[in-house]
Structures are given as C-alpha cells and as structure tokens.
Design an enzyme around this catalytic site. Structure first.
Site, short mmCIF file in Angstrom:
data_model
loop_
_atom_site.label_atom_id
_atom_site.label_comp_id
_atom_site.label_asym_id
_atom_site.label_seq_id
_atom_site.Cartn_x
_atom_site.Cartn_y
_atom_site.Cartn_z
N CYS A 225 30.02 66.28 56.25
CA CYS A 225 31.40 66.23 55.81
C CYS A 225 31.92 67.57 55.28
CB CYS A 225 31.57 65.16 54.74
SG CYS A 225 30.76 65.58 53.18
N ALA B 9 30.19 68.98 52.26
CA ALA B 9 28.92 69.61 52.62
C ALA B 9 29.15 71.02 53.14
CB ALA B 9 28.18 68.77 53.67
N ARG C 16 19.63 73.14 51.24
CA ARG C 16 19.73 74.24 52.20
C ARG C 16 18.91 75.40 51.65
NH1 ARG C 16 23.44 74.89 56.09
NH2 ARG C 16 23.73 77.04 55.50
N HIS D 291 34.13 74.74 55.49
CA HIS D 291 33.96 76.19 55.60
C HIS D 291 35.30 76.88 55.39
CE1 HIS D 291 30.56 75.11 58.65
NE2 HIS D 291 30.20 74.86 57.42
S1 SF4 Z 1 29.19 62.97 50.90
FE1 SF4 Z 1 30.73 62.82 49.30
S2 SF4 Z 1 32.34 64.22 49.91
FE2 SF4 Z 1 31.04 63.87 51.70
S3 SF4 Z 1 31.98 62.19 52.80
FE3 SF4 Z 1 30.55 61.29 51.39
S4 SF4 Z 1 31.70 60.88 49.54
FE4 SF4 Z 1 32.86 62.26 50.74
#
Ligand code: SF4
Ligand code: SF4
Lengths: 572, 463
Positions: free
Chosen positions: A68, A71, A102, A200
């Site tokens: 996502c 991330a 990472r 990014h």
């Molecule tokens: S990991 Fe967190 S920020 Fe990423 S999609 Fe899931 S809830 Fe949303």
C-alpha cells in the site's frame, strides 16, 4: 508435476509461444478480470514497446504482490533517513510490519540515534477512531521529543486517519512551532493509490518541501553528486559510494540509504543527480532540476557492464580528462578481479533461464546481472511501476492521469531565484546532447528485452504458477510472498527486495557476490534430492548379504553397497 | 544499538514504542489457514493483506496465500460491496477453495461495512457456488491485538460451522469425541498435540489446525490447498462433541464458550500446555473426559522431563528472567519458569486484558512477588526496566534480540513471530517433549553465555 521443474531445463524443449502462454494464463479468469489482465500481459517489441496497462488498480480477489501507499512512504525515500524520528499515526499493525522489515543498512556516526530500530506509533484505540486522534498524536509527539530529542519528526498516516479526518498537517505545524524542530506530516493512507508507488510520490513531495534546501553549504569536492533511488539494501549504497570515491567523485547524499537528515538538507548543493530507481524518486530528480538547476541522468550500478557504462557516463558529464582517465583505470582494475569469477560462473550457467517480477526498477536492473553470466530473461515485470518504467519516459505525455493518480499532489515547482545555479550552461548541455549524451534518459525495461518476451505487470499468483509450469525457469527473482510458492515447485527464488538477507550486489564487487549467489542457488544439491530413491528406481536397494559370505571381498562389497545406496539405487 | 533508550523513565501515555503485539487480522488470517481448503480474505486495502502475508511467511518460511478486496479511495468512501463481490467471484473461479474466511481491516471497520449482508447478497446472486462456504470475523485493529483476531476467527468457525445434529446423549457417548482448541501456537505444536492425543487414544477434533498447511514437505509440488487443516465437516461435528478442551484464555476460550452457548458442549478452559504442570493438566483432562488411561509412554516422557529438571536445575535456580510475548504464551511460560525455580522479574504482554496480570501475579505470588507484571506494555518499557535492574535471561520473540544484544543478556526466542531462527517450524514447545526443548534452549543460552563471558579460571569442561 512429479519431477522438480528445474531439471527440465530446456534447450531441448521448443520455446513456448508467448501468445499462447498469455491465452493460457487468462483462460481461467472471469471475463472482466481477463480483460483487465490482458492489458498487463504484453508481448514485447523492443523497437516500439507496446502500451502496458501499468499503475492501474489491483483486481479485488486476485493474489497480488503489491502493498500500500503507506508502505511506499515508510519504505523508501523518507523511511530510511535514519535520524528522523518517525511516528506512524494509526492502529498498531501498519507500523509494526514496517519495523526493520526492509534492509536499509545504516552506520550512524557515534552520538547519533538510529531510529530505524524503533517502531513508534500512536496505537490508535476505538476512542480515537470515534472522537478523533489528533490529541493523542500531539501527545505522542511531545512524549517522543521529551524522550529522544530528535532533530526532526515525521508523522505518517495510515488508512483510518484519513477516514476519520484527523488533520495531521495542522498538528505538525503546531508541534513545529512548539518544539522548535522540523515536524513533517505525510498523508500516505494506504488506500490513496493503487500500490506502494503513490507512497513514493508522497514521500518525494514531503522530503522535497520540508528538508531539501535547508542547508546551503555544499560539501567541498571537485566532483559532487547525489545518488537518488538507492536504499542500501544489503549495503549496495556503500559499494557505490566506495567505487565513486575511488574514481574521485563525492556523494553528498544517497536518497535514501545510510543517510542522515543533515545530509538530505544539503542535497541540493550538488552538480549532478544520478537516478538508480527511476520509479521511486524521479519526482525529486525533476523538482531539483527545476528549482536548483541540477541535471539528472539515469544510472545503474547493478551489473558489471552497466556499472562501467554508468561510470563513463558520469565522467563524460563532468568533462574532465583527469576523471575520465581515473574512471578507466578503476574499471580496468575492478574488471581484473571480476572477470575470472564471471567467466567461471558463466561457463556453468550460460543459456539458463531467469524470470524477474519485482519492484519498480529491479526487474529491469537485475537483467543486466543475469546477462553478465550468459543467462536469458524469459519474462519480467514490475510490481508497482508505471508505463514510463516499461516503455521509456518518451511516453510520459501520453499517460492518462486517472482518478487514483490525481489523488496525489503534483507540486508546482519554479526556479529558486537565489539558488537556481545550473551546473552546465544551456550551451554545454546542448553540446553534450549533440555528442550523444542524454539527460532524463530512462528508456525503460522493454527496449532491452527480446522481441516477444512476456512482460507482465503486477503478476498474479495464478500467472506465476502458469509461467513456471510452461517456461520452467531455472531461477526466479521475486519477493517474500512468492518465494516459498516458487521454491515448493523446486525452482530457486531469489528475493530481490531483501536479497535473502545477503548482498551487496551493486557495483563490481557486488556483481561478483551476485554471480556467486546465483551459482550457489543453481548448483545446490537440495533440489536434486526431491525424488526419493524408491521412486526413482523402486527395485534397486541395498542388498542383504550374509557377512560370512563376503569373505575377502567384504570391504569392497560394503563400500559398493553404500555407494549404491547413496546414489539412490544407481551405481555411483 | 537502541541508543535512544535510556534508564530514565519519562511519562508516556500516547506513544507506543517497540510494540509487543500487532494487529487483529494477522491472527485471523493465521487461524483461517487452519481450516482445510480455506482462502483467507482481507476486506480492506491490499496493504494490510500484503503485510500479514509477508510476516506470516517470514515466521513460517512457507507459502501463505490470502486475497484482498484491494480498496482504493472510491471503496473507502462508498463502501466495499462491489469490491467484495468481485473478489468472491474471482476467488471461487480462479482458486476454487472450499471455504473463504473473511476478516475485516481498520479501513472496512471504520466505514462500517456489513459483511454478513455482503455474504448474503453474494449467495443470493450465485457468486458463491453451491456447496461452498463463506464465513467472517470482525477484526478491527483499534481494539485488541493479533491474539484477539485469532480468537475471533476461531469463534467465527464455531458460529458459522459447528452444529449439533440432534443425536442423543447415548449415541454421542458411544463414540465420544472431544474438541481441542489449541490456541495461537505453531504447526509443530499442533502436530505434537495430535501425537499426544493419538497416544492417549482419544477421538478428537482439533481446530484450527495449521499442521500440514504451514509446515509442508518439499516434494517439488506446490498445492494452494494442502492436505492439512481441520475440515468443515470436522468443525461442524464439534457441536456434537462431549466436551471441549480449550487452551489459552485469550486465544481459545471465547470459541469454547461460544460452542457451549450454541451447541451446549461443556468446556474445560485450560492454559497452553507449556511446561510440566500445564501439560499434566492437559493430559489429565484428556484422560478424564476422553475416558482413557494415560499410556506408559507418556508417563515416561513426563519422567524424562522431570529427570532433566532435577539434573539441571542448579543452572536455573533463582535466575532473574524477563518475558515478553502473547498473553496465553506468557502465562504458561511463567508457570514453567516457576517450576524450574527461576525468578520472573518482568513479565509483559502487548495485548490488553486484566486476566493476564491477575493470573501471572497469582502464579508468581510465592516465588517472585516483586515481579513487574504488565498488560498493554511494550519492549521499550521492558528495556528501560532492564537497564535499571538487569536480568539473567530474556525470553521473547525475535524483536527482543536488539535488547539482548545491547544489554548482553542470554536470549531465548519464544512465541510469535520468530523471524531469524528455524527450530519453531519443526520442533514443538508444547507437551513434555516441548518442555524439554524449551528447557534445553534456556540451559544452552545460560551456559553459552557463561562460557563466553566468564574468566578463564571458571571456564569449566563439565557442567
Ligand atoms: S497497511 Fe495500514 S496504511 Fe496500508 S492499507 Fe493497511 S491499513 Fe492502510
Ligand atoms: S490498517 Fe489496521 S488492519 Fe491494516 S495493517 Fe494497519 S493496523 Fe493492521
């Protein structure tokens, strides 16, 4: 498949027909899914790369490699700056998974704290979801400051934050005033984009707006540049830095690998930006050029040939005989050490097949390393790249901005009246271009891949299975979620996000590491033991003999029987 | 390393630093993988699903597949019905699981998506093929922890699947079946529980069961839905069992209670069978409710464990230990450390729940009444306490290794996740044999540390 697929390596098999493979991959999908995926599975034409449906939404229910926006923001550009204290605003999970997962290696100087070892978040509870989380965030920032006294704090939003409408930017502004340090907010909620890529972009914007340009004092160096889009996984940035230093080139800032807040602040004082991962950082490269006049070129330190080419390109840019000579000397020296290893490993693996599905640049860059040792790329694709990373930047004007991309702010940047100091005059730039030098020159993955090779964007689990079944690659470069799926099929998989906790693979010394790593993976005995001896040769086994009958031949006989057993029933 | 952590403890209420817990869906996903032929589905943005799959993969080094509704902003605003419908259609067409176990994420919880309504609609529209099943659990991460998510998914299995068939008591007593709800333990542990059960000769249904799903042999083949996992039929039949043995207050008891409420199956609420007495209680319960005798082989295993405890307890006696982890694990482990004459000094969990503090305090009341016991705590707090008053041993998941490294404390990895060692994937920690293994690890850590650090004159050949 009762035999491990890798043993069916294929000079003897007819090359699969890529169009048929594509059809086979799509066959099982419901119509709507097939239609969308068809645009993301492309038969390459290096002359005129066909359009690929990249950076589009992931189809619900499809097993994808993608992550996502959060991330993306936490993982690159912003995340790896080690002495910015980063607070994830949200429930505990998102921040937890991003904690040290990472491999952005750092060696901070004594006295400086490496906040990458810390996972800080607001651990949002139901109360804050209902009544808002700004108060808790403010309190968390105060506590973080009181405990750690950092130089700068970054706040990163996760999905719920945007939905409940917490205004993290105002909190940042207020805290900046109260604490007297830089406090930045990043609205990188996971749902903001179709993949990490949106994150990014958000990180690029925030780092550019809030950090780059805060310190105008340049490092003293004759040749001074930044490496952009390099995250020091497994120590790659250190390899690149060492190599450039050998040549006499100083790196002010690697964005973002083993880099401090202070280094990033003065990253606009360099003469040149070299872009490694185009996808994750082309925005900053562009904005630095517009605002400060720093030209950018694409560099690639992955692969021996690619590294040599990049060094020569940088030398050409700086236009100094001394530097050019030094670069040639360094290349020659490095190649002396590299050649014998490469030749030895190439002899073993020439013609073997690799497939790469990863990231936004590695699926391209790592092709060079495999080609160095004579291997062939049967298919490749990115996880979250855009059309320009496949087809080249020339397609930029034709890319349609869809609703998801429109979500992400495009910063409006103008030349800084006081600080716009182009490294080269327009005439010099023109002269360089006339001599065949190209700026902003990312040509993408497709021009370097063979005609009709399958290029697959955001490859799905199902397509990966089919690909292995049909192409039977000898090795696949991918990520953690696929690795063990692939290896269960008997095909070794190299993680190209984490490098399987090894590396570095950049520059010449890194290339040697990589050749050895591929050699290890292709020659390990593990895969050869998959079929047990009783399945290979059911009737062969160790004979039962009476010891008394063995007589003088006992020793020999015994050794022979054991050899036979060890060889799975066949005579060794 | 961890240079920002100081001994001085400043007030902290809002900032979580270095959590000792994570979010609900990863537990729900893990539990769902313990159903045979199940595709876990994450209803929300794909980031959560990617994170959960990645982290489970790092712990198990096995394929972990799951799907996501892949929300983008539109779904986040208008609700995820369209995404769910499309997802289910793709999942059943492409992957053909027997069952899909949906869990929510923060995102779908905040927007308030009504999952049962979505499942109903998909059923009516024929998107869920006949004979296939979709179940769901709500797993908002702004409540509870990964353990809550696990518990909720196990409870969902009961809610959706378990049934009492109306058989009479006499019919059921004919071939009495016991349910075992094993808790948030590794496949190797579930495998060990099944071995013990087999030795005892009790007919059981163990669910969820991730052995045979997340500890697969290498045979050159990939199967999306391997042979392991509790089948739908088995979970269904749990409603006809004579009783349930549920291991762990946080991860397993809610499902056992639900099963009692729904199908009138009485339950024995035990702790995880780590260590001697917890294993004793488990075996005793199996014996009494399964109507069998404890075979000599298990008695011998117990005897060997006890023998080793006697042989080695001089190395354990009085050692100060810090423990961090999930509440059920930590409660059971604390009990075992007490059996080993050790002195737990700091006992924390990241999850919330008063039962944790009450139970651990009770276990420690004679042996270590001064111990600090905290729910809803984190590794940063633990580290600060250690800086103030050191310990001889640290036990916790892989994240603790930074503390162990910088404070030079012997360290034993235990719990979830273990990201940097291999043993947990193959060797159990439960039962008498598991207790032996834990004990060996503790002993090795302490003695290796002594061998490394001690002056030459006390460097001993024999210990
Ligand atoms: S990991 Fe967190 S920020 Fe990423 S999609 Fe899931 S809830 Fe949303
Ligand atoms: S958004 Fe919620 S469910 Fe998703 S990773 Fe973050 S905490 Fe976990």
């Amino acid at each position: 498949m009762s035999e491990p697929t890798h043993t069916l390596t294929a000079p003897d098999l007819a090359a699969p027909d890529p169009a048929a493979v594509k059809a086979e991959m799509l066959k099982i999908y419901p119509a709507k899914t097939a239609k969308k995926r068809a645009k993301q599975i492309i038969l390459n034409d290096p002359e005129t790369p066909p359009e690929i449906g990249a950076n589009s939404r992931t189809i619900p229910g499809i097993i994808t490699q993608r992550g996502c926006t959060y991330a993306g923001c936490r993982g690159v550009v912003l995340g790896p700056i080690y002495d910015i204290l980063q607070i994830t605003h949200g429930p505990v999970g998102c921040g937890f998974y991003a904690w040290l997962s990472r491999r952005n290696l750092v060696r901070p100087p004594a006295g400086s704290t490496n906040y990458l070892q810390y996972c800080m978040n607001t651990d949002m509870q139901e109360d804050q979801i209902v009544f808002g989380g700004e108060k808790k965030l403010t309190q968390a920032i105060r506590e973080a400051y009181a405990i750690f006294k950092p130089k700068a704090i970054a706040i990163l939003a996760t999905c719920p934050v945007g939905l409940i409408g917490d205004d993290i930017h105002t909190v940042a502004k207020l805290m900046k005033a109260e604490l007297g340090i830089n406090v930045m907010a990043f609205s990188c909620e996971g749902y903001k984009g179709v993949s990490q890529s949106a994150g990014h972009h958000i990180a690029n914007n925030g780092v550019f707006k809030n950090i780059i340009g805060l310190d105008d004092k340049p490092d003293e160096a004759e040749f001074n540049m930044n490496i952009l889009g390099e995250y020091n996984i497994g120590g790659d940035a250190w390899e690149i830095d060492t190599l450039l230093r050998k040549c006499g080139i100083h790196v002010t800032s690697t964005l973002s690998g083993d880099v401090s807040y202070d280094q990033v602040k003065k990253s606009h004082t360099v003469m040149l930006n070299g872009v490694m991962c185009h996808r994750s950082i082309n925005y900053i490269a562009e904005m630095m050029e517009k605002k400060f006049g720093i030209p950018w070129i694409k560099v690639n330190f992955i692969g021996a040939e690619a590294t040599a080419k990049t060094l020569r390109k940088i030398a050409k840019f700086f236009d100094s005989k001394k530097l050019t000579d030094r670069v040639e000397e360094v290349i020659a020296q490095e190649m002396i050490a590299l050649r014998p290893v490469r030749a030895e490993i190439k002899a073993r693996h020439q013609g073997k097949k690799a497939a790469l599905f990863v990231g936004g640049s590695r699926a391209h860059h790592y092709q060079d390393l495999f080609r160095d040792i004579g291997m062939e790329i049967v298919s490749a694709g990115y996880e979250f790249a855009h059309r320009d990373d496949y087809e080249g930047r020339k397609v930029l004007p034709t890319i349609k901005v869809d609703a998801d991309s429109r979500n992400i702010e495009e910063l409006h940047v103008e030349a800084d009246p006081a600080r716009f100091k182009p490294t080269k005059t327009p005439e010099q730039m023109e002269a360089l271009k006339a001599g065949g030098f190209s700026f902003k020159d990312y040509e993408g993955m497709m021009v370097e891949m063979k005609k009709s090779t399958l290029v697959i964007d955001d490859i799905t689990h199902h397509e990966m299975e089919k690909l292995i079944e049909i192409y039977k690659p000898d090795i696949i470069g991918s990520g953690i979620k696929d690795k063990f799926v692939i290896e269960k099929m008997g095909v070794p998989c190299k993680q190209l996000h984490s490098y399987d906790y090894s590396g570095p693979y950049a520059a010449f010394a890194g290339a040697v590491n990589f050749y050895r790593e591929v050699d290890r993976m292709l020659t390990t005995k593990v895969w050869k033991y998959i079929t047990p001896p009783w399945e290979k040769a059911p009737l062969a086994s160790v004979e039962l003999v009476h010891a008394s009958k063995l007589g003088g031949a006992k020793k020999n006989g015994e050794a022979k029987a054991w050899r036979k057993a060890a060889a799975g029933g066949e005579e060794a | 390393m961890l240079d920002g952590t100081t001994a001085e403890i400043k007030p902290r209420e809002a900032l979580r630093i270095n959590p000792a817990k994570t979010c609900q869906p990863i537990g729900a996903m893990y539990a769902a993988l313990g159903i045979h032929g199940c595709m876990p589905h994450s209803h929300g943005s794909q980031g959560c699903c990617a994170y959960h799959r990645s982290h489970l993969t790092r712990h198990f080094k096995e394929p972990v597949v799951a799907t996501s509704s892949s929300f983008t902003e539109g779904a986040s605003v208008f609700g995820g019905l369209a995404n769910m419908t499309q997802a289910l259609s793709n999942i059943f067409t492409i992957y053909d699981p027997k069952i899909v176990a949906v869990h929510t994420t923060c995102l779908s919880e905040v927007i308030g998506d009504d999952i049962p309504m979505m499942i109903k609609k998909a059923t009516e529209e024929g998107i869920i093929p006949a004979g296939k099943v979709v179940i769901h659990a709500n797993t908002p991460s702004f409540v509870g922890s990964h353990v809550t998510g696990f518990a909720s998914m196990v409870t969902a299995m009961v809610k959706y699947l378990s049934e009492s068939s109306g058989k009479t008591e006499a019919q059921l007593k004919d071939e009495p079946q016991l349910n075992i709800i094993p808790g948030y333990i590794d496949p190797a542990d579930m495998r060990e529980l099944k071995r013990i059960i087999k030795e005892m000769g009790v007919k059981t249904v163990l669910f969820p069961d991730t052995s045979g799903v997340l500890d697969l042999p290498q045979d050159g083949r990939y199967r999306m839905f391997p042979s392991g996992g509790a089948t739908i039929e088995q979970i269904k039949s749990a409603g006809d069992s004579v009783g349930t043995i549920a291991l762990g207050h946080f991860a397993s008891h809610p499902a056992a209670e639900k099963l009692d409420e729904k199908c009138n199956v009485p339950c024995a609420l035990l702790e995880l069978p780590y260590g001697l007495t917890n294993t004793d209680r488990f075996i005793h319960a199996l014996r009494n409710h399964g109507g069998v005798d404890v075979p000599g082989t298990l008695g011998e295993e117990r005897g060997r464990l006890l023998d080793a405890m006697g042989d080695m307890h001089q190395y354990f006696h009085g050692k100060r230990v810090a423990i961090a982890g999930d509440p059920d694990h930590v409660i059971a482990l604390t009990q075992f450390l007490v059996e080993l004459d050790m002195k737990p000094a700091y006992v924390i969990t990241g999850s919330s729940g008063n039962h944790f503090e009450q139970r651990v305090t009770e276990i420690l009341k004679d042996q270590a009444p001064e111990a600090i016991v905290k729910q809803n705590s984190d590794l940063f707090a633990l580290h600060q306490w250690i800086k103030n008053q050191p310990v001889d041993l640290l036990i916790g998941n892989t994240y603790c290794k930074y503390i162990a490294h910088v404070e030079k404390i012997p360290f034993v990895r235990f719990g979830f996740p273990v990201l940097d060692r291999m043993g947990h994937r193959y060797f159990p920690g439960v039962g008498y044999m598991g207790a032996l293994r834990l004990m060996e690890k503790i002993n090795d850590a302490l003695l290796d540390h002594k061998d490394r650090e001690c002056p030459e004159e006390t460097f001993e050949l024999i210990q």
